[in-house]
Design a protein around this motif. Structure first.
Motif, PDB file in Angstrom:
ATOM      1  N   ASP A  24      69.089  53.165 -35.744  1.00  0.00           N
ATOM      2  CA  ASP A  24      69.127  54.630 -35.511  1.00  0.00           C
ATOM      3  C   ASP A  24      68.285  55.444 -36.041  1.00  0.00           C
ATOM      4  O   ASP A  24      68.070  56.524 -35.666  1.00  0.00           O
ATOM      5  CB  ASP A  24      70.566  55.008 -35.873  1.00  0.00           C
ATOM      6  CG  ASP A  24      71.115  54.812 -37.326  1.00  0.00           C
ATOM      7  OD1 ASP A  24      70.285  54.085 -37.968  1.00  0.00           O
ATOM      8  OD2 ASP A  24      71.768  55.399 -37.646  1.00  0.00           O
ATOM      9  N   ILE A  40      67.541  46.514 -34.127  1.00  0.00           N
ATOM     10  CA  ILE A  40      68.251  47.771 -33.546  1.00  0.00           C
ATOM     11  C   ILE A  40      68.448  48.615 -34.689  1.00  0.00           C
ATOM     12  O   ILE A  40      68.806  48.390 -35.787  1.00  0.00           O
ATOM     13  CB  ILE A  40      69.596  47.365 -32.976  1.00  0.00           C
ATOM     14  CG1 ILE A  40      69.480  46.399 -31.632  1.00  0.00           C
ATOM     15  CG2 ILE A  40      70.414  48.373 -32.816  1.00  0.00           C
ATOM     16  CD1 ILE A  40      70.600  45.655 -31.385  1.00  0.00           C
ATOM     17  N   LEU A  77      70.934  54.292 -30.361  1.00  0.00           N
ATOM     18  CA  LEU A  77      70.426  53.060 -30.948  1.00  0.00           C
ATOM     19  C   LEU A  77      69.245  52.490 -30.024  1.00  0.00           C
ATOM     20  O   LEU A  77      69.431  52.942 -28.930  1.00  0.00           O
ATOM     21  CB  LEU A  77      71.638  52.090 -30.931  1.00  0.00           C
ATOM     22  CG  LEU A  77      72.544  52.043 -31.981  1.00  0.00           C
ATOM     23  CD1 LEU A  77      73.436  50.722 -32.227  1.00  0.00           C
ATOM     24  CD2 LEU A  77      72.020  52.131 -33.689  1.00  0.00           C
ATOM     25  N   ARG A  97      65.579  51.218 -41.210  1.00  0.00           N
ATOM     26  CA  ARG A  97      65.748  51.204 -42.701  1.00  0.00           C
ATOM     27  C   ARG A  97      65.115  50.160 -43.558  1.00  0.00           C
ATOM     28  O   ARG A  97      64.570  50.433 -44.514  1.00  0.00           O
ATOM     29  CB  ARG A  97      67.367  51.349 -43.088  1.00  0.00           C
ATOM     30  CG  ARG A  97      68.022  52.675 -42.885  1.00  0.00           C
ATOM     31  CD  ARG A  97      69.279  52.718 -43.447  1.00  0.00           C
ATOM     32  NE  ARG A  97      69.666  54.183 -42.853  1.00  0.00           N
ATOM     33  CZ  ARG A  97      70.239  54.358 -41.631  1.00  0.00           C
ATOM     34  NH1 ARG A  97      70.316  53.392 -40.619  1.00  0.00           N
ATOM     35  NH2 ARG A  97      70.644  55.597 -41.354  1.00  0.00           N
TER      36      ARG A  97
END
Lengths: 198, 198
Positions: free
Chosen positions: B65, B63, B54, B70
């Motif tokens: 990945d 935060i 992360l 997204r």
């Protein structure tokens, strides 16, 4: 799914711990995010090591990283007494008193028909094996003072009758610092029954 | 030291989590002892992955990945609004409403002279960079309704004045399901000030 996957997985893992809901689990996960990487790796190692390096002591059934455990190995202890407790936590509570110098036996539970736990689920066979040793003279039953604990103590006291041991039960009564006014009737009755001359 | 070392280490790790005392930490550690080994390894992996996989989104500082995250990648969202929140948790709370379809900016804190947190400690420079984009028309300040959050909102509203944006602050008032009788004076005053025609 509002959290990125690694975070969601950690929140899920935390929320499986007893008494941890989704909000607290998220709080813990965010705390981990702010931890130093080495502390985080230490935490992960501690988790895995607990499963890999701990097992039950072959004598007293306590959780240990050596076998026999440190208490069973201790030559300075009194071999004539065994104190029976339900859980490793209870053993730790007894040790904290610094008053008891005998050995232990951990049952890993108590008889509870409600939860389908009978005598066979407990470490009773291991206990009986130890009682064959002539050195043992007293068995202290220190199971919890609730229905399951009392039932287990009663069951054990009858079971070991043939060994001709002194079998004792820890005292019931008012907790130190307690208040007579707020004590429940059963505790007060037990406290009265167990009165001693001073 | 009454616990074997691997167990003591895990109890110590748990007790560093927020709001976890030594008793709860021990309870968690014993729970881990009873977990299946694969679940335990999953837990450990989740801990390490959270640190390794992360990072902060290069656009909104949430935060994530993936980079951009997204939400910033989502082409279906309204590019004219940015909602400023203090923490990633607040973003999740906003997303849960399913009412907001714009983008976010996470400050990672609020101005707090008491804790020595000034504007430079927050992700404000990244926000200003984004406001240069002509698509952005409204900035919603959704920092917490407490002293630090209000101060941050006030600071930001002055700072971005030159961009000629519409700057809004989320409404103060009585929570839904609340009770007028038990509302504090400040909330009730705010609720009165913010009254709307129906």
């Amino acid at each position: 799914m509002f959290y990125p996957e690694p975070l969601a997985k950690l929140i899920d893992a935390f929320s499986r711990l007893p008494g941890i809901g989704p909000k607290t689990a998220a709080r813990h996960a965010f705390h981990v995010l702010r931890m130093k990487e080495e502390d985080c790796i230490e935490f992960a190692k501690a988790l895995v090591n607990v499963k890999r390096n701990l097992h039950y002591c072959s004598i007293c059934c306590n959780i240990t990283d050596t076998d026999p455990c440190r208490i069973c190995q201790d030559k300075g202890r009194d071999h004539s007494i065994i104190c029976v407790v339900q859980e490793p936590k209870d053993l730790v509570a007894m040790e904290r008193t610094r008053e008891y110098n005998g050995f232990y036996h951990v049952l890993h539970g108590a008889i509870s028909p409600m939860e389908g736990i009978g005598p066979d689920e407990l470490r009773i066979a291991d206990l009986l094996k130890r009682l064959g040793d002539e050195q043992v003279q007293e068995l202290i039953l220190a199971t919890n003072p609730n229905i399951e604990g009392e039932a287990t103590a009663m069951y054990l006291s009858r079971l070991v009758r043939s060994f001709g041991l002194k079998v004792t039960r820890i005292a019931h009564g008012l907790p130190v610092g307690g208040d007579l006014e707020y004590a429940d009737e059963v505790t007060l009755t037990k406290s009265l029954e167990g009165r001693r001359e001073i």
